[in-house]
Structures are given as C-alpha cells and as structure tokens.
Design a protein around this motif. Structure first.
Motif, PDB file in Angstrom:
ATOM      1  N   ALA A   1       0.830  -1.208   0.000  1.00 24.30           N
ATOM      2  CA  ALA A   1       0.000   0.000   0.000  1.00 24.30           C
ATOM      3  C   ALA A   1       0.863   1.257   0.000  1.00 24.30           C
TER       4      ALA A   1
ATOM      5  N   ASP B   1       2.533   1.603  -3.495  1.00 24.81           N
ATOM      6  CA  ASP B   1       1.559   2.045  -4.485  1.00 24.81           C
ATOM      7  C   ASP B   1       1.335   3.545  -4.386  1.00 24.81           C
ATOM      8  N   THR B   2       1.302   4.060  -3.154  1.00 23.66           N
ATOM      9  CA  THR B   2       1.133   5.500  -2.968  1.00 23.66           C
ATOM     10  C   THR B   2       2.342   6.271  -3.491  1.00 23.66           C
TER      11      THR B   2
ATOM     12  N   PRO C   1      -1.139   3.979   4.039  1.00 28.92           N
ATOM     13  CA  PRO C   1      -2.563   3.687   3.831  1.00 28.92           C
ATOM     14  C   PRO C   1      -2.903   2.254   4.196  1.00 28.92           C
TER      15      PRO C   1
ATOM     16  N   PRO D   1      -4.059  -1.487   3.591  1.00 26.21           N
ATOM     17  CA  PRO D   1      -4.165  -2.497   2.529  1.00 26.21           C
ATOM     18  C   PRO D   1      -5.539  -3.159   2.488  1.00 26.21           C
TER      19      PRO D   1
ATOM     20  N   SER E   1      -7.831  -0.554   0.485  1.00 26.13           N
ATOM     21  CA  SER E   1      -7.448  -0.502  -0.928  1.00 26.13           C
ATOM     22  C   SER E   1      -7.885  -1.744  -1.692  1.00 26.13           C
TER      23      SER E   1
ATOM     24  N   ASP F   1      -6.384  -4.631  -1.402  1.00 29.52           N
ATOM     25  CA  ASP F   1      -5.228  -5.486  -1.652  1.00 29.52           C
ATOM     26  C   ASP F   1      -5.303  -6.828  -0.934  1.00 29.52           C
TER      27      ASP F   1
ATOM     28  N   GLN G   1      -8.774   5.269  10.273  1.00 28.77           N
ATOM     29  CA  GLN G   1      -8.430   4.199   9.342  1.00 28.77           C
ATOM     30  C   GLN G   1      -8.646   2.845   9.994  1.00 28.77           C
TER      31      GLN G   1
END
Length: 691
Positions: free
Chosen positions: A45, A48-49, A187, A189, A192, A194, A237
């Motif tokens: 994650a 990817d960001t 972030p 996972p 997202s 994932d 989160q």
C-alpha cells in the motif's frame, strides 16, 4: 503542402514488477488456518502511494503459487517477510529464487532481527540469497530501496536508512531512522482491496492499530524493535478497516496484533467497533488480544465490551522478584491482580496467564510456587512455555547467554513442514525448528523434564477443565491443587498406579526424543527421506495436545480413579460433597468415544453451593465444613454440544493435518469436548462457563 511529419511517441517506462511473500507452510493446513498477510500488505500500500502505476506489486501466502507466478511473470524485485515460523521455508524458496533469477533484487525483513553484527552476519550467511535486510518497520526503507534500484544508482552510499547487508565476512549497515510517535502516510491495505483475495479465502484477519511496546521484557522482541515507543496508526483508518473486514470475512477468529491493547484510551472505541461487527454479522466468534501488561480499569471496560469474544490475557511469566528483575519486567501487585481477576470473572470472562521456564534466576521451587499462586487466584488458563530464544530479544544476546550459563537444544515447530513444487516439478522440502533453553545456572534440564509432565497435568486437568471442578473444590477445603497433581505424578512414577505409569513413561520418552543437540543435528536427521516422511504424515504433534487426546481416549477411567483416591486420601472434603462433585465432574468430561449418558444424572439439589469455588466464582471461596446439606436430589440431563461433535470428528480425521495448528488458529479448544447440561440452570453456569 508538405506532408506532416510523423512523430514517434517516447518509449513507455515499463512497470517494475515486485513480488512480496509472507509465506506459510500450507502443506497440511487449509486457508482457514492461515493469517492474512497484513505486513506485506502495508508495504504494498505504501509503495503504491509512492510510485503509482509505475510498479506492479503482488502479494503471496502460498509457496507453490508464489513459485508458479514467479516463473510466469519474472519479477525483478522480491521481498520476503521473515519470522521464526517460516525462516527455513524462506531459505529454501529464496535459494531457488536466487538460482532462477540471479540478477533480481531480493530483500527480507521482519521483527526477529538481532542487533549484534555477529548474529546478523550468521543470519545472512545462512540466508545467502538475501541482498538487503530491512531493520524495524519496512514500508519506508523498502520503498526507498525500490527507488534506489529503479534509478540504477548501485551506489551503497546512497542507500536508505535501516538496511543491513553482508560484505564478505563483514556486516555493513545504514543509519537507523528516528521513529515517530504518530505513523503517517501509510494507507490501509484492507481499504485498498489489496487483501480481499485472502479474506475471501477465509484467512484469519489481523489488525494493527499501533506498533511497539513501552516495556523491555528481555525474552520478547516487541519492545526492543520499537525502542520503547508505542507508535499510533490513524484511528479513523483502523475503525474503517474493522467495518470493511466485517462486511467481507466469514472467519470465526480475529487477531489484534497490538502488544498492549487497552494501553490507549481510543482502544475502547476499537473494542466497540469489533463488538458491533459481531452483533451485526454473528462473527467473529473470537477476537484474540494482548491486554496491556499493567492491567487497568480500561481493560475491564474492554473485557465487558468484547465479553464472550475474548479470553483476557494477564501474563506474569514469573512471580519471583529476582527473576522479574533479571528479565526487566514489573508485574502488578498480587492484590491488584486478584482484584482484576475477580472483576473479569464477574463479567463472565475466562482468565488466562502465561509462565515461561527457565527464565534467568528461576528455580524449580520458585516456578512451582508461581503455579500454586495462580491456581489459588483461580486463573482459568495457566499456559506454561519452554523458553524460546527469539532473534531480536535480549535473551538471545551473547552477553545474556554467557551471564546465566544458558544451555540450549533444538526441536520442531509442529505442523510447519512440507514439500513445495516448482513449475518444472522440482521438490523444495522445508521444515521449521526452534532453539529453546534447556538449562540455566539455576535450573537443570532434569528439572525441566519433571516440569514437562507437571505442566501436562496443569493443561489436562486445569486448563482443559477435565478435573477443574474437583481441583477447585479441593482448594476451597484447603487442598493445594498443585499438590494433587504432584501426587498423581508421584503415584504413576512409583508404580502405585501401573496404568498411569505406562502413560507417563511414554510421555517422558517422547519429551526426551523431541530435542536435538544442534541445528545441524536436527537438519541432518530430517534430511533422511524416511524421517521427513514422518513429518509429512503428521507423526509429530504438540505433546500436551496429543497426550490429552490419548488420555481422554484410553486412560480416562484410570485418571478418574487416581484423582478420586487422592482427594479422598486428604480427608479434608466432606464425603457427600466429594462424591457429588466427582459424579458430575466425571460425567461432564466422558471418555472421547463415549456418548452422553442415556439416563439423567442424580445430584444433590444444593450442589450449586459449590459455585463460589468453581470456575467463575470468587477466588478463595470456602465451603461449609459439613459439606453440602441434604436437600433432596435433582435430575440433570447431559447433552453433546455441536462443538463437541465437530471436535470429535476433527480429532478422528486429524491424520494428515496438524491438530495443534487447527486449534490455535480457529479458536477451538479441547475444552469443547465437555458435555453441557440440557436445562438452563445454575448447574450449567457453575460447571460449564463460556470459553
């Protein structure tokens, strides 16, 4: 008019393909016994960001799927999550990856990393496929290492912080970065998507709402890795993750990975969110948490919220002051522990505590005294562990080993073995083992073999609750439950009870046979194809579980007779009280093959008076000297629960699967073999509390 010139578009930069592997031994277990690969999920994650569409990252749990995908997609970067339970699997798979992809960048990381250069060098020589080892949290160092690799710099002076690598016989490293109290920019996972494939497969969800531990217990790597700092992830989160997983997972067991759940005020809100998932969806049935080491009222509030979903863990490891000083641990006072234990029982919670042997300075008498104290407090589950030397923990250091004259041996980690095939059919064989402490300057290996049998009796009679009712009743009349267990063992070893003598002789033989002198010795032994096949056949199991099943299958009558005779011999329990308690206790936990009794059980109508000294009652409760007053009898019909029926079927079909792994990961316990009282009466409350 001139023709327009065609323009060639600039070449597209190819995506960097990255494989991240949190590999598990999948040979003998199903997906439902595996945990979601949360750690590498966070790494993905974050990357990817940072890199967006310029990277293509895949996550793996299954070794064979990882091998097949690597052959098909040929990534240029591999990352391995390394733990004590998959280290050898990583080594064998990693060596194959290095041979197949000689130019790939291979990175490893995980919590079990020693700070000493000599120990890091030994690890990297053993894992010679690794280019770089990430120290502490992996998201930022790994992403920055990917960037270093993508730019083609190749200059080690430009490497990011928190890396170590081998240069011949020398360890090199980059500076460690300063940890921040608030973790930002990482972030989820889960949110997202994932980790959706792993949730859909039924794997056990893991949650991490903070990282680190403020304590420095020398046997644990948690505090060492975090530098005593508790680092917080975003609360919103975390709450969103709980709701997200609740909508998508049908797993019966969740695990919150925080080292001290309840340490922060916000943990109450997290507990409420988990409870809401259970109330809305009927699952998970259990949620495993580690409560803050110094128990607070907040833990009681969390226990009240989660209620039947948890077993409050109030670990002590030792109750000896000198030992606690050696291991840098500060337990709460006995009176405070007793009070919180009583309050948890009032909430209907079963309580749990850990003890470890042989900790530095612990002696045989001091450990037994600790067992007696925990039983006197009425702790429901007293889990005893042989001291394992974990990489990253202070007890694994050269100085600690020397100071306390540690002597170690090696044994299997049960269920973690398998054969994994590459696409061309090559077999990769791997199994896991641990280095454990077998003697110190204050406890001998002979002491430990004696405790191995005593600990089995604690597990079988007390934790599983086969004779918990009787032992609790004995305690109410001044009989120390540990003395009863010691008498069972003494009678068996003296020949006074030949049947149990044979049982413990085989247990003792097996407990000696499970140890190997060195890592080379155990690896050489299981390199033999016949011995490795025994691993695959699941002929090696955790002894407490295996022999509990054997005892319930073949020796239940012998154990019934022994404990009844021994308690009668003390002469402290009024005969009517003892007889009534025996009758119900023996019937509630019948032999493994037995069905519930066809006829109702006749018990004294006033038997619930012993409720105060049985599981769930106030510790230290005492019965009247004359025992249970005569007040007629009552008929109780005992029935088999669905959990008992399922567990008996699981045990019967356990060949080729690891029973201990199934029990540990699915929230199942051998206590589920207990019968229930059909009527909703005080008897069921007294004799069968919720797990």
């Amino acid at each position: 008019m001139a023709e327009p010139q065609s323009q060639t578009p600039p070449p597209m930069t190819p995506k960097t393909k990255i494989f991240l592997a949190d590999l598990a031994h999948t040979y003998s277990v199903t997906d439902r016994s595996l945990t979601v690969p949360l750690g590498i999920g966070y790494v993905k994650a974050y990357c990817d960001t940072m890199f967006g569409d310029s990277v293509d990252i895949r996550l793996f749990k299954h070794p064979e799927r990882f091998l097949a995908a690597a052959e098909a997609e040929r990534p240029e970067i591999f990352g391995f999550a390394n733990y004590g339970w998959n280290e050898n699997l990583n080594r064998e798979i990693g060596r194959h990856i290095r041979k197949t992809f000689p130019d790939a960048l291979i990175v490893a990381g995980g919590p079990n990393t020693d700070p000493e250069d000599a120990l890091r060098l030994r690890f990297l020589k053993k894992h010679d496929y690794i280019d770089f080892l990430v120290i502490d949290g992996g998201e930022e160092p790994f992403a920055e290492l990917v960037e270093w690799h993508r730019t083609g710099a190749g200059d080690t002076d430009k490497l990011p912080g928190n890396l170590a690598w081998r240069d011949g016989d020398t360890i090199r490293s980059t500076p460690e970065r300063k940890l921040k109290k608030i973790i930002e920019g990482i972030p989820s996972p889960y949110l997202s998507g994932d980790l959706d494939e792993f949730l859909a497969a039924g794997m056990i969800p893991l949650f991490e709402t903070n990282r680190g531990c403020p304590f420095r217990c020398t046997f644990c790597a948690w505090g060492s890795a975090s530098k005593d700092l508790v680092r917080r992830l975003n609360i919103d989160q975390a709450l969103a993750e709980i709701a997200y997983v609740g909508e998508r997972s049908d797993a019966g067991n969740w695990i919150v990975c925080d080292a001290n759940f309840g340490l922060l005020p916000r943990d109450v809100d997290l507990a409420k969110a988990i409870r809401k998932v259970k109330d809305d969806h009927g699952r998970p049935e259990k949620c495993h948490i580690w409560l803050a080491k110094n128990v607070t009222d907040r833990n009681l509030e969390i226990g009240s919220i989660l209620n039947d979903m948890i077993v409050p863990v109030m670990a002590v490891q030792s109750l000896d002051e000198q030992v606690l000083e050696h291991i840098k641990r500060d337990n709460i006072s006995t009176e405070t522990y007793k009070e919180y234990h009583r309050k948890f029982h009032q909430q209907g919670s079963r309580t749990y505590s850990d003890m470890i042997v042989p900790l530095p300075g612990e002696t045989l008498p001091s450990h037994i005294l600790g067992l007696q104290s925990l039983m006197d407090l009425g702790v429901d589950i007293i889990q005893n562990h042989n001291m394992r030397l974990l990489a990253g923990a202070e007890t694994n250091s050269t100085e600690t080993r020397r100071r306390f004259k540690f002597a170690t041996r090696y044994r299997l980690i049960h269920g973690d073995a398998g054969i994994y095939r590459t696409p061309d059919g090559t077999e990769i064989r791997a199994f896991e083992y641990e280095e454990s402490l077998r003697a110190t300057d204050s406890m001998s290996e002979e002491d430990l073999f004696h405790l191995r049998k005593l600990h089995f009796l604690v597990e079988f009679c007390w934790n599983i609750q086969v004779y918990k009712d009787l032992l609790s009743c004995a305690g109410a009349y001044g009989i120390d439950p540990v003395d009863v267990l010691k008498r069972i063992l003494a009678d068996a070893e003296s020949g006074a009870r030949p049947e149990l003598g044979a049982f413990f002789a085989e247990f003792d033989r097996r407990s000696h046979d499970e140890w190997f002198e060195s890592a080379e010795h155990i690896e050489r032994h299981f390199a033999d194809p016949a011995n490795f096949q025994r691993l695959l056949n699941q002929e090696f199991e955790k002894l407490n579980i295996q022999f509990s099943v054997i005892a319930l299958r073949d020796y239940k009558a012998a154990f019934d007779t022994a404990i009844a005779d021994i308690l009668r011999g003390f002469g402290s329990i009024p005969p009517a009280t003892l007889a009534a308690t025996e009758t119900l206790s023996f019937a509630l936990f019948p032999p493994l093959a037995s069905d519930p009794p066809a006829r109702p059980l006749e018990v004294p109508a006033d038997l619930p008076m012993i409720q105060s000294c049985l599981p769930g009652g106030d510790p230290g409760g005492h019965l009247p000297e004359g025992g249970i007053p005569a007040a007629g009898t009552m008929s109780l019909r005992l029935v088999e629960t669905p959990a008992r029926r399922t567990l008996r079927q699981t045990i019967a079909s356990a060949q080729g699967t690891t029973l201990s792994k199934i029990l540990n990961t699915q929230g199942i316990t051998l206590r589920d073999l207990r019968l229930a009282v059909a009527q909703d009466t005080a008897y069921d409350s007294a004799f069968r509390r919720a797990v």
